[in-house]
Motif scaffolding. Structure first.
Motif, PDB file in Angstrom:
ATOM      1  N   ASP A   1       0.830  -1.205   0.000  1.00  0.00           N
ATOM      2  CA  ASP A   1       0.000   0.000   0.000  1.00  0.00           C
ATOM      3  C   ASP A   1       0.864   1.255   0.000  1.00  0.00           C
ATOM      4  O   ASP A   1       0.549   2.237  -0.692  1.00  0.00           O
ATOM      5  CB  ASP A   1      -0.918  -0.010   1.222  1.00  0.00           C
ATOM      6  N   TRP A   2       1.965   1.248   0.745  1.00  0.00           N
ATOM      7  CA  TRP A   2       2.896   2.387   0.786  1.00  0.00           C
ATOM      8  C   TRP A   2       3.454   2.668  -0.604  1.00  0.00           C
ATOM      9  O   TRP A   2       3.525   3.817  -1.046  1.00  0.00           O
ATOM     10  CB  TRP A   2       4.013   2.066   1.768  1.00  0.00           C
ATOM     11  N   MET A   3       3.834   1.605  -1.321  1.00  0.00           N
ATOM     12  CA  MET A   3       4.409   1.770  -2.650  1.00  0.00           C
ATOM     13  C   MET A   3       3.374   2.253  -3.665  1.00  0.00           C
ATOM     14  O   MET A   3       3.723   2.907  -4.657  1.00  0.00           O
ATOM     15  CB  MET A   3       5.030   0.465  -3.132  1.00  0.00           C
ATOM     16  N   LEU A   4       2.102   1.952  -3.432  1.00  0.00           N
ATOM     17  CA  LEU A   4       1.048   2.377  -4.353  1.00  0.00           C
ATOM     18  C   LEU A   4       0.635   3.826  -4.150  1.00  0.00           C
ATOM     19  O   LEU A   4       0.004   4.414  -5.043  1.00  0.00           O
ATOM     20  CB  LEU A   4      -0.186   1.476  -4.199  1.00  0.00           C
ATOM     21  N   GLN A   5       0.973   4.416  -3.013  1.00  0.00           N
ATOM     22  CA  GLN A   5       0.597   5.799  -2.781  1.00  0.00           C
ATOM     23  C   GLN A   5       1.265   6.697  -3.823  1.00  0.00           C
ATOM     24  O   GLN A   5       2.442   6.547  -4.124  1.00  0.00           O
ATOM     25  CB  GLN A   5       0.995   6.218  -1.366  1.00  0.00           C
ATOM     26  N   PRO A   6       0.518   7.621  -4.420  1.00  0.00           N
ATOM     27  CA  PRO A   6       1.026   8.381  -5.573  1.00  0.00           C
ATOM     28  C   PRO A   6       2.378   9.035  -5.373  1.00  0.00           C
ATOM     29  O   PRO A   6       3.243   8.962  -6.245  1.00  0.00           O
ATOM     30  CB  PRO A   6      -0.080   9.417  -5.812  1.00  0.00           C
ATOM     31  N   GLU A   7       2.606   9.683  -4.216  1.00  0.00           N
ATOM     32  CA  GLU A   7       3.874  10.378  -4.033  1.00  0.00           C
ATOM     33  C   GLU A   7       5.050   9.400  -3.973  1.00  0.00           C
ATOM     34  O   GLU A   7       6.144   9.663  -4.499  1.00  0.00           O
ATOM     35  CB  GLU A   7       3.850  11.248  -2.770  1.00  0.00           C
ATOM     36  N   ASN A   8       4.820   8.222  -3.373  1.00  0.00           N
ATOM     37  CA  ASN A   8       5.875   7.214  -3.304  1.00  0.00           C
ATOM     38  C   ASN A   8       6.083   6.549  -4.663  1.00  0.00           C
ATOM     39  O   ASN A   8       7.219   6.245  -5.049  1.00  0.00           O
ATOM     40  CB  ASN A   8       5.537   6.167  -2.256  1.00  0.00           C
ATOM     41  N   MET A   9       4.990   6.314  -5.370  1.00  0.00           N
ATOM     42  CA  MET A   9       5.086   5.715  -6.697  1.00  0.00           C
ATOM     43  C   MET A   9       5.896   6.591  -7.638  1.00  0.00           C
ATOM     44  O   MET A   9       6.768   6.118  -8.378  1.00  0.00           O
ATOM     45  CB  MET A   9       3.686   5.473  -7.260  1.00  0.00           C
ATOM     46  N   ARG A  10       5.633   7.885  -7.617  1.00  0.00           N
ATOM     47  CA  ARG A  10       6.362   8.800  -8.502  1.00  0.00           C
ATOM     48  C   ARG A  10       7.864   8.776  -8.194  1.00  0.00           C
ATOM     49  O   ARG A  10       8.693   8.672  -9.102  1.00  0.00           O
ATOM     50  CB  ARG A  10       5.804  10.221  -8.363  1.00  0.00           C
ATOM     51  N   THR A  11       8.204   8.851  -6.923  1.00  0.00           N
ATOM     52  CA  THR A  11       9.619   8.811  -6.537  1.00  0.00           C
ATOM     53  C   THR A  11      10.266   7.506  -6.983  1.00  0.00           C
ATOM     54  O   THR A  11      11.396   7.490  -7.486  1.00  0.00           O
ATOM     55  CB  THR A  11       9.754   8.967  -5.017  1.00  0.00           C
ATOM     56  N   ASN A  12       9.547   6.404  -6.833  1.00  0.00           N
ATOM     57  CA  ASN A  12      10.116   5.101  -7.160  1.00  0.00           C
ATOM     58  C   ASN A  12      10.318   4.926  -8.660  1.00  0.00           C
ATOM     59  O   ASN A  12      11.342   4.404  -9.112  1.00  0.00           O
ATOM     60  CB  ASN A  12       9.221   3.992  -6.608  1.00  0.00           C
ATOM     61  N   VAL A  13       9.356   5.357  -9.476  1.00  0.00           N
ATOM     62  CA  VAL A  13       9.493   5.258 -10.928  1.00  0.00           C
ATOM     63  C   VAL A  13      10.685   6.082 -11.405  1.00  0.00           C
ATOM     64  O   VAL A  13      11.457   5.648 -12.272  1.00  0.00           O
ATOM     65  CB  VAL A  13       8.198   5.690 -11.636  1.00  0.00           C
ATOM     66  N   GLU A  14      10.846   7.259 -10.848  1.00  0.00           N
ATOM     67  CA  GLU A  14      11.970   8.109 -11.234  1.00  0.00           C
ATOM     68  C   GLU A  14      13.302   7.461 -10.872  1.00  0.00           C
ATOM     69  O   GLU A  14      14.316   7.701 -11.534  1.00  0.00           O
ATOM     70  CB  GLU A  14      11.839   9.478 -10.571  1.00  0.00           C
ATOM     71  N   TYR A  15      13.294   6.614  -9.868  1.00  0.00           N
ATOM     72  CA  TYR A  15      14.523   5.935  -9.450  1.00  0.00           C
ATOM     73  C   TYR A  15      14.811   4.700 -10.315  1.00  0.00           C
ATOM     74  O   TYR A  15      15.923   4.532 -10.808  1.00  0.00           O
ATOM     75  CB  TYR A  15      14.424   5.523  -7.982  1.00  0.00           C
ATOM     76  N   VAL A  16      13.807   3.818 -10.504  1.00  0.00           N
ATOM     77  CA  VAL A  16      14.084   2.552 -11.192  1.00  0.00           C
ATOM     78  C   VAL A  16      14.020   2.683 -12.707  1.00  0.00           C
ATOM     79  O   VAL A  16      14.604   1.879 -13.437  1.00  0.00           O
ATOM     80  CB  VAL A  16      13.132   1.424 -10.718  1.00  0.00           C
ATOM     81  N   GLY A  17      13.270   3.683 -13.225  1.00  0.00           N
ATOM     82  CA  GLY A  17      13.216   3.893 -14.673  1.00  0.00           C
ATOM     83  C   GLY A  17      12.337   2.930 -15.434  1.00  0.00           C
ATOM     84  O   GLY A  17      12.408   2.865 -16.660  1.00  0.00           O
ATOM     85  N   TYR A  18      11.500   2.182 -14.751  1.00  0.00           N
ATOM     86  CA  TYR A  18      10.582   1.252 -15.415  1.00  0.00           C
ATOM     87  C   TYR A  18       9.151   1.787 -15.361  1.00  0.00           C
ATOM     88  O   TYR A  18       8.775   2.455 -14.387  1.00  0.00           O
ATOM     89  CB  TYR A  18      10.577  -0.106 -14.707  1.00  0.00           C
ATOM     90  N   PRO A  19       8.318   1.439 -16.348  1.00  0.00           N
ATOM     91  CA  PRO A  19       6.890   1.709 -16.196  1.00  0.00           C
ATOM     92  C   PRO A  19       6.292   0.783 -15.150  1.00  0.00           C
ATOM     93  O   PRO A  19       6.601  -0.403 -15.109  1.00  0.00           O
ATOM     94  CB  PRO A  19       6.325   1.413 -17.595  1.00  0.00           C
ATOM     95  N   ILE A  20       5.479   1.325 -14.286  1.00  0.00           N
ATOM     96  CA  ILE A  20       4.746   0.535 -13.285  1.00  0.00           C
ATOM     97  C   ILE A  20       3.271   0.782 -13.540  1.00  0.00           C
ATOM     98  O   ILE A  20       2.828   1.935 -13.562  1.00  0.00           O
ATOM     99  CB  ILE A  20       5.153   0.927 -11.855  1.00  0.00           C
ATOM    100  N   PRO A  21       2.481  -0.276 -13.777  1.00  0.00           N
ATOM    101  CA  PRO A  21       1.110  -0.093 -14.264  1.00  0.00           C
ATOM    102  C   PRO A  21       0.110   0.332 -13.205  1.00  0.00           C
ATOM    103  O   PRO A  21      -0.820  -0.385 -12.851  1.00  0.00           O
ATOM    104  CB  PRO A  21       0.768  -1.464 -14.853  1.00  0.00           C
ATOM    105  N   THR A  22       0.326   1.541 -12.710  1.00  0.00           N
ATOM    106  CA  THR A  22      -0.654   2.226 -11.882  1.00  0.00           C
ATOM    107  C   THR A  22      -0.904   3.588 -12.523  1.00  0.00           C
ATOM    108  O   THR A  22      -0.140   4.020 -13.394  1.00  0.00           O
ATOM    109  CB  THR A  22      -0.151   2.422 -10.439  1.00  0.00           C
ATOM    110  N   THR A  23      -1.941   4.263 -12.091  1.00  0.00           N
ATOM    111  CA  THR A  23      -2.259   5.575 -12.663  1.00  0.00           C
ATOM    112  C   THR A  23      -1.073   6.524 -12.534  1.00  0.00           C
ATOM    113  O   THR A  23      -0.606   7.106 -13.519  1.00  0.00           O
ATOM    114  CB  THR A  23      -3.486   6.166 -11.969  1.00  0.00           C
ATOM    115  N   THR A  24      -0.558   6.669 -11.333  1.00  0.00           N
ATOM    116  CA  THR A  24       0.575   7.575 -11.118  1.00  0.00           C
ATOM    117  C   THR A  24       1.859   7.019 -11.723  1.00  0.00           C
ATOM    118  O   THR A  24       2.681   7.776 -12.258  1.00  0.00           O
ATOM    119  CB  THR A  24       0.775   7.832  -9.614  1.00  0.00           C
ATOM    120  N   GLY A  25       2.033   5.700 -11.670  1.00  0.00           N
ATOM    121  CA  GLY A  25       3.235   5.091 -12.222  1.00  0.00           C
ATOM    122  C   GLY A  25       3.397   5.373 -13.700  1.00  0.00           C
ATOM    123  O   GLY A  25       4.499   5.685 -14.174  1.00  0.00           O
TER     124      GLY A  25
END
Length: 389
Positions: free
Chosen positions: A316-340
C-alpha cells in the motif's frame, strides 16, 4: 554516467538475469515441490492475507537496486519498522529459497511464473480490499493478462498478485548508420543482409523461441512438435547472418558488436543514457507488430511469510502516488498504476519510442506467456538443438 544511470543499469542486469536465466530449471523445480494434484487444490486452500497491519519487521526479497532508498526509508520511519532487504540474481536461487520455506515476507516475481508458483503452494492469496490504494492499479491488471487468452488461468492467478510492479517490452534495436529498411516486424532480423555477422539473438530460451514463433504466426503457448520444427527451420535460415547468441543485457550494443538485436526498451534507454551523445544518435528502436512480449514483476507474499500484515502495508505504501512517482523516477521502469504511468511518461519524454499506450496491456497477444509443464521438455529440446548449431 550519472548515479541514477548507474543504478538503473545494476537493477536491470539483476532483473533480467533472474527473469530469463533459467526458465526451464524453474519449471522443473516447481514440479518437484508442488502440493496436491497440481490442478488447483492448493490455490483454494492457500492462506489469505486480509489485513494490512504492522506485525513485525519486513523481510523483503527482490532484485538489487530495485526500490528507491528514499521510499524504503520513509516506510521504516512512518511505521517504526526495519526492512531487511536481501537480493537474488538467479532463478534457481529465488526458487530454492521459496521452496525451502525461508521466512520471506514479500518478494517480486515475474508474470509468467505467478500461476505455477501459486499452484505449488508457495504463495498466499491476497484480499485486495485490504489495500487502501489498490484503486491505483490499472484495470487491465486487476485480473492480469499473464496467461494469454486463458481467462480461467488469469482469474486463478489474480488472487496471488498483491499488485503489479515493473513491466517492460521486447523490441529490436539497430544501428541506423548500418541498417536500412526496418519494417516494424520480427521479420527484420531475417531480412537485413548488411547486418550479417552483426545480428544477434538472446541466449535465453523463452523470449528467443517466442520471437521466432510469433514471427511465424504461432501462439507460443500452443506450440507443439510441428511448430517447433518450423522454428528450428527458421533459425537455420537466420544462422548464416548470426553473430551469435548474446546476453540479455546491452553489452553488445555498448561495445559495438551488434548492429541488429532484440532488446528490452528500458535496457536500451539505460544504455543510451550511459553513451556519449554522438553515439546515442546512431541507435533506433522498434516494437514489433507480432508482439511486444511484455512481462511484469509482481508483489507476492510467500506462504512462509511471518509478517504478512506488514507486507501488505508496504504494498500500500508503494502504491501511494507520491511514493510511486519517486520510485518510478529511481528505477526507470513503467509501473502499471495511474501515477506510475504518468511518472514514466514524464521520465521518458525525450524518447518517444519508450512511450506506452496503456491499451496494449489488455491485449493478451502482447505478453510473454508461461510454458506449461507438458510442453517444457519440448521447449528445452528445441532450444538445445538451436544452440548446438
Amino acid at each position: 554516467m550519472n548515479r541514477t544511470t548507474h543504478r538503473l543499469g545494476q537493477a536491470r542486469l539483476s532483473r533480467r538475469g533472474f527473469l530469463l536465466g533459467g526458465a526451464g530449471a524453474a519449471g522443473l523445480l516447481l514440479g518437484g515441490c508442488a502440493s496436491g494434484d497440481g490442478g488447483g487444490g492448493s490455490l483454494d486452500d492457500a492462506e489469505m492475507v486480509s489485513k494490512a497491519e504492522i506485525d513485525g519487521d519486513l523481510n523483503l526479497f527482490s532484485y538489487a537496486e530495485y526500490f528507491s532508498p528514499d521510499v524504503l526509508a520513509g516506510f521504516e520511519e512512518h511505521y517504526g519498522v526495519k526492512i531487511n532487504y536481501t537480493y537474488f540474481s538467479t532463478t534457481d536461487e529465488a526458487m530454492a529459497k521459496l521452496s525451502a520455506d525461508q521466512p520471506i515476507d514479500l518478494t517480486t516475481l515475474p508474470s509468467e511464473r505467478m500461476l505455477p508458483l501459486a499452484e505449488s503452494g508457495l504463495l498466499k492469496r491476497i484480499d485486495h480490499d485490504a489495500i487502501e490504494h489498490y484503486g491505483e492499479v490499472l484495470p487491465a491488471f486487476v485480473v492480469p493478462p499473464y496467461n494469454g487468452s486463458d481467462e480461467e488461468a488469469n482469474e486463478r492467478t489474480a488472487p496471488f498478485v498483491a499488485a503489479p510492479y515493473a513491466t517492460g517490452s521486447v523490441g529490436i534495436a539497430w544501428r541506423d548508420d548500418r541498417v536500412r529498411g526496418m519494417t516494424g516486424s520480427f521479420d527484420d532480423l531475417w531480412n537485413q543482409p548488411d547486418a550479417a555477422g552483426r545480428t544477434f539473438l538472446w541466449d535465453a530460451m523463452q523470449p528467443t523461441i517466442s520471437i521466432i514463433l510469433r514471427r511465424l504466426g504461432y501462439d507460443p503457448a500452443e506450440a507443439a512438435e510441428q511448430e517447433m520444427e518450423e522454428a528450428l527451420g527458421a533459425l537455420e535460415e537466420l544462422r548464416p547472418s548470426l553473430g551469435g547468441f548474446s546476453g540479455v543485457d546491452t553489452t553488445n550494443i555498448e561495445n559495438g558488436q551488434a548492429w541488429l538485436t532484440p532488446v528490452y526498451a528500458g535496457d536500451l534507454y539505460s544504455a543510451l543514457n550511459a553513451m556519449p551523445e554522438d553515439q546515442r544518435e546512431l541507435w533506433q528502436f522498434q516494437t514489433n507488430e507480432e508482439s511486444a512480449l511484455f512481462n511484469a514483476d509482481n508483489y507476492a507474499i510467500p506462504a512462509a511469510s511471518e509478517h504478512s500484515g506488514t507486507a501488505l502495508c508496504f504494498v500500500d505504501w508503494m502504491l501511494q502516488p507520491e511514493n510511486m512517482r519517486t520510485n518510478v523516477e529511481y528505477v526507470g521502469y513503467p509501473i502499471p498504476t495511474t501515477t506510475g504511468m504518468e511518472a514514466y511518461a514524464e521520465l521518458t519524454a525525450a524518447y518517444p519510442w519508450l512511450q506506452i499506450d496503456e491499451g496494449v496491456f489488455a491485449d493478451t497477444d502482447q505478453w510473454l506467456t508461461p510454458i506449461s509443464d507438458d510442453r517444457l521438455r519440448l521447449w528445452q529440446r528445441t532450444w538445445n538443438t538451436m544452440k548446438a548449431g
